[in-house]
Design a protein around this motif. Structure first.
Motif, PDB file in Angstrom:
ATOM      1  N   LYS A   1      -6.308  -9.937  28.763  1.00  0.00           N
ATOM      2  CA  LYS A   1      -7.001  -9.857  27.478  1.00  0.00           C
ATOM      3  C   LYS A   1      -7.264  -8.415  27.024  1.00  0.00           C
ATOM      4  O   LYS A   1      -7.604  -8.189  25.869  1.00  0.00           O
ATOM      5  CB  LYS A   1      -8.326 -10.630  27.552  1.00  0.00           C
ATOM      6  N   SER A   2      -7.122  -7.463  27.937  1.00  0.00           N
ATOM      7  CA  SER A   2      -7.366  -6.055  27.611  1.00  0.00           C
ATOM      8  C   SER A   2      -6.551  -5.214  28.582  1.00  0.00           C
ATOM      9  O   SER A   2      -7.042  -4.773  29.615  1.00  0.00           O
ATOM     10  CB  SER A   2      -8.860  -5.737  27.716  1.00  0.00           C
TER      11      SER A   2
ATOM     12  N   ARG B   1      -6.357  -1.306  22.528  1.00  0.00           N
ATOM     13  CA  ARG B   1      -5.396  -0.995  21.465  1.00  0.00           C
ATOM     14  C   ARG B   1      -4.583   0.201  21.928  1.00  0.00           C
ATOM     15  O   ARG B   1      -5.128   1.155  22.472  1.00  0.00           O
ATOM     16  CB  ARG B   1      -6.118  -0.684  20.147  1.00  0.00           C
TER      17      ARG B   1
ATOM     18  N   VAL C   1     -11.411  -4.773  24.596  1.00  0.00           N
ATOM     19  CA  VAL C   1     -10.199  -5.025  23.809  1.00  0.00           C
ATOM     20  C   VAL C   1      -9.377  -3.736  23.757  1.00  0.00           C
ATOM     21  O   VAL C   1      -9.850  -2.718  23.247  1.00  0.00           O
ATOM     22  CB  VAL C   1     -10.530  -5.490  22.373  1.00  0.00           C
TER      23      VAL C   1
END
Length: 389
Positions: free
Chosen positions: A115-116, A299, A297
């Motif tokens: 998830k990350s 990016r 999270v």
């Protein structure tokens, strides 16, 4: 491709050819020939139609590692099609060359949070294995902030690092040696990557030859990316501390780390599921920390924020114990590096991680405010250690 294959096969090293788009399908006969003669493998980008076409033309093809190239967001769910549990492409700081910034992710291989992806999987499992783009000089990447100048990719050295072919050959042999040394006390993966479309410099082939020759000379286990994924999954969830020397050569881009000194020390890079830390040679406390819990999270072009740094307020060695006094501005997992050969200090207790022959890294959880940390150390007759400053 032919140039890369000639160099690798001369050292009996199998290549993994990464297929990023349909343009490489016409080379199927070449991939089949290399697979038959050298044991070469193919891995692919995550487009379903591309997987289907590769399987049609390469009957031996087995997808194991998803190729996630630079300059695009890491689309993890799509990238694990069809059933892969690993991906390649982590780049710490290549915004100047590849438009990608994975700053804060662990070096080498690690078991990533699905998830990350930049942080390790919190529960200690290994549902998703992450591979970096290519092996970096960990010390010079840190000192200079230019990971794209110091690596196992010949283009990095020749085009960005200021190396000549002859100095690059000497440099990469030392770079391979440093990884081989780190691998003597803990499992580690050294990725060597080169893009065939960049194989235009006359110096690339001798540099690749030097990398492969030194890896074989040092007794490294050579594998395809798919084979490495199977092996690395068995150890990449464990805490890891990698001591890395300073290797001279090329254009010096470092900023002096020790109050103007031009003597550049080694570094240690440590990570576990909660924290990533960097230590400069001889210094007890880390100089950089990434608290993975603060980054739920990921990016690809946003850094993991650096954590507030704890401070060492005192240290004492007496009666077979080493005691550290530490102030933490916030509750956090912390660490300390004891720069001496672990065989001489014989530090014991939970949270002792050996970093080669350079140091022992001590790992502990700190509360906000003043902390006192004890470790058993029968050989600690002084709080000044062999490689301390």
């Amino acid at each position: 491709m032919q140039s890369l294959e000639r160099v690798a096969s001369s050292h009996h090293i199998p290549m993994t050819w990464m297929i990023g788009n349909m343009a490489y399908i016409p080379f199927a006969s070449t991939y089949n020939a290399y697979h038959a003669s050298n044991g070469d493998d193919v891995q692919s980008a995550y487009f379903p139609s591309l997987h289907v076409l590769i399987a049609k033309n390469l009957p031996w093809y087995m997808p194991k590692v998803s190729v996630m190239s630079a300059g695009t967001e890491r689309l993890i769910p799509q990238g694990l099609y069809p059933g892969e549990h690993a991906f390649w492409g982590i780049t710490w700081n290549s915004r100047g060359t590849d438009g990608t910034w994975d700053l804060g992710a662990p070096w080498g291989t690690y078991c990533a949070d699905v998830k990350s992806y930049k942080r390790p999987q919190p529960n200690g499992g290994c549902d998703l294995l992450a591979f970096e783009w290519t092996a970096r000089d960990l010390t010079r990447a840190y000192m200079s902030g230019r990971e794209d100048a110091y690596s196992t990719d010949p283009d990095d050295l020749l085009q960005r690092g200021g190396f000549t072919v002859s100095t690059a050959v000497r440099y990469v042999r030392s770079l391979v040696d440093a990884y081989a040394a780190a691998g003597q006390t803990q499992p580690i993966v050294m990725i060597s990557q080169q893009e065939s479309r960049d194989e235009t410099s006359a110096g690339s082939a001798p540099i690749m030859d030097a990398i492969y020759a030194q890896a074989v000379r040092d007794g490294m286990k050579v594998e395809t990316l798919g084979q490495a994924a199977s092996d690395a999954r068995t150890f990449s969830a464990a805490p890891r501390a990698v001591a890395f020397p300073y290797i001279p050569g090329g254009k010096a881009m470092e900023s002096a780390p020790l109050g103007g000194s031009t003597v550049y020390p080694a570094t240690i890079d440590y990570h576990d599921a909660k924290i990533g830390m960097t230590f400069i040679g001889g210094r007890t406390m880390p100089t950089r920390m990434f608290r993975y819990a603060d980054y739920p999270v990921s990016r690809f072009n946003r850094p993991i924020p650096k954590a507030q740094m704890p401070a060492l307020t005192g240290i004492r060695a007496a009666n077979g114990w080493l005691t550290l006094y530490i102030y933490a501005p916030a509750a956090i997992r912390g660490g300390a590096a004891i720069w001496a050969n672990p065989a001489n200090t014989n530090l014991r207790g939970g949270g002792t991680i050996v970093a080669g022959r350079a140091a022992t890294v001590l790992i502990f959880d700190l509360k906000r405010g003043k902390n006192v940390v004890h470790y058993r150390c029968q050989s600690c007759n002084s709080a000044v250690f062999d490689y301390s400053i």
